[in-house]
Design a protein around this motif. Sequence first.
Motif, PDB file in Angstrom:
ATOM      1  N   TYR A 187      30.764 -43.901 -27.016  1.00  0.00           N
ATOM      2  CA  TYR A 187      30.159 -43.771 -28.338  1.00  0.00           C
ATOM      3  C   TYR A 187      31.064 -43.002 -29.286  1.00  0.00           C
ATOM      4  O   TYR A 187      31.196 -43.352 -30.468  1.00  0.00           O
ATOM      5  CB  TYR A 187      28.805 -43.081 -28.208  1.00  0.00           C
ATOM      6  N   VAL A 231      22.592 -51.078 -31.770  1.00  0.00           N
ATOM      7  CA  VAL A 231      22.854 -51.826 -30.545  1.00  0.00           C
ATOM      8  C   VAL A 231      22.157 -53.176 -30.683  1.00  0.00           C
ATOM      9  O   VAL A 231      20.980 -53.257 -31.040  1.00  0.00           O
ATOM     10  CB  VAL A 231      22.376 -51.080 -29.279  1.00  0.00           C
ATOM     11  N   PHE A 261      27.291 -52.538 -28.788  1.00  0.00           N
ATOM     12  CA  PHE A 261      27.233 -51.412 -29.715  1.00  0.00           C
ATOM     13  C   PHE A 261      28.096 -51.734 -30.927  1.00  0.00           C
ATOM     14  O   PHE A 261      29.288 -52.035 -30.797  1.00  0.00           O
ATOM     15  CB  PHE A 261      27.735 -50.129 -29.032  1.00  0.00           C
TER      16      PHE A 261
END
Length: 445
Positions: free
Chosen positions: A153, A302, A365
């Motif tokens: 992330y 997402v 993502f």
Amino acid sequence: INAEYMGAGDKPRASRPLLSLHTSTLLGGRLHLVGGGGVCFSFGSHFSPYYSLVLAERGDDPTWDTAEAAPTTVVNSNGTIPSSSATTAFSSVASSAPVIVSASADGISSISSFSVSTTVPAAITATAITATAATSPPRITTTPSADQWHSLYAARSPVIISDADLGPCRALWNAEYFATKEGDTQVAVHRSEAGHRLDFVNKNFQFVNMSFADLVRQTLSTDQKAEEEDVTGGRGWLYFRSVGVHQQPSDIWKLFPNVASDFVLPSFLKDTITSASYHQSVLRVSAPDIQMWTHYDIMDNVLCQIRGEKKVVLFPPSTVLGMYLQGSVSQVLDIETPHQQHYPLFAEAWAQRWECVLREGDMLFIPALWFHNTVANTSSVNVNVFFRHLEAEQYDKKDIYGNKDLLTAQKARAEATKLAATLQSLPAYYQNFYKAQITQMLQDL
């Protein structure tokens, strides 16, 4: 040079032209040059006037025919005008090498040849971009731990988690199940009669109301074609994106309570998507072939593929100048065969694209500001979950869809608009200098 000047005053300039980034065209034996110039730190901005160069043939023993057109002024290198014997315009005797006529105080002193394309520009057409390999997002085939996910992330790049734990929706969600559980729910559906490529800028679609049962039966049937007559009596391509009620963001757990409980987020996201960071959840149902316009979102999200396959093309935020944005939406509709004359910088963006195909169980993502374009390879069901990357105070509280720019950016854009209005009070000569200077300041931040 042999040149005509068009502009204020009668006296030609003595300075040599700066023709960087000029435009030229050949008409009636004259080469017309428009634009061009340069910006120098010491000398400021200089923009060339209009030039009309007379072309002629050069032979072993140059001879010239007098043109029937009005005479053209021959300008000496020192800015003076020679005797009248050298001021007559010349035209080509044949179509050999064209020349520029130079002049001295005593008349014509040199002839230098150069090549000129006489090809008439073709009409603007859509052409395929030169093939370049796309980058593929990393695909993680085992469930990441919370720490592994945090590292992924933090990289702020797209990544795919394969076979994600999304709950029983993967087994249950089909046309019959949806019709049984939520069939009477009324939904607003995009319908395009102009083709499968939806165009947000020019609005080539309409919204039609139908029951959720009718929607899923028309879009999720195995042999369903994208263009099939729908219950409204027309023909068109159908695409559904859930929207909230009363000007609120979409929330599938409120909008579709009888099926939303079948969908769950993987446990490794629990520290990323929290009650504080969560913005909205969106159910998407698409007929085959539907292509969505390229756009960016201000929220992270997402994209979970529940049924079918979907191709996703992504462009990093650094390609923003090649996107030709209108708001958060790119004006380049056909990304594989764009109008390159209209969108010349898009080829650079295309060379930096990322591509992937999402299959059932994949979770992609998509970080904020990454442009994305999707095509449903088959009938398709997705769930998007949008969430904030920054503190809530940075975001517009009136943002329903997750595409309103950050409040700080909105403020900066408003200041830039004021600045542009202020500079408009200056002559263009000064405007262009200060625009270039301020642009450089922003680039140096």
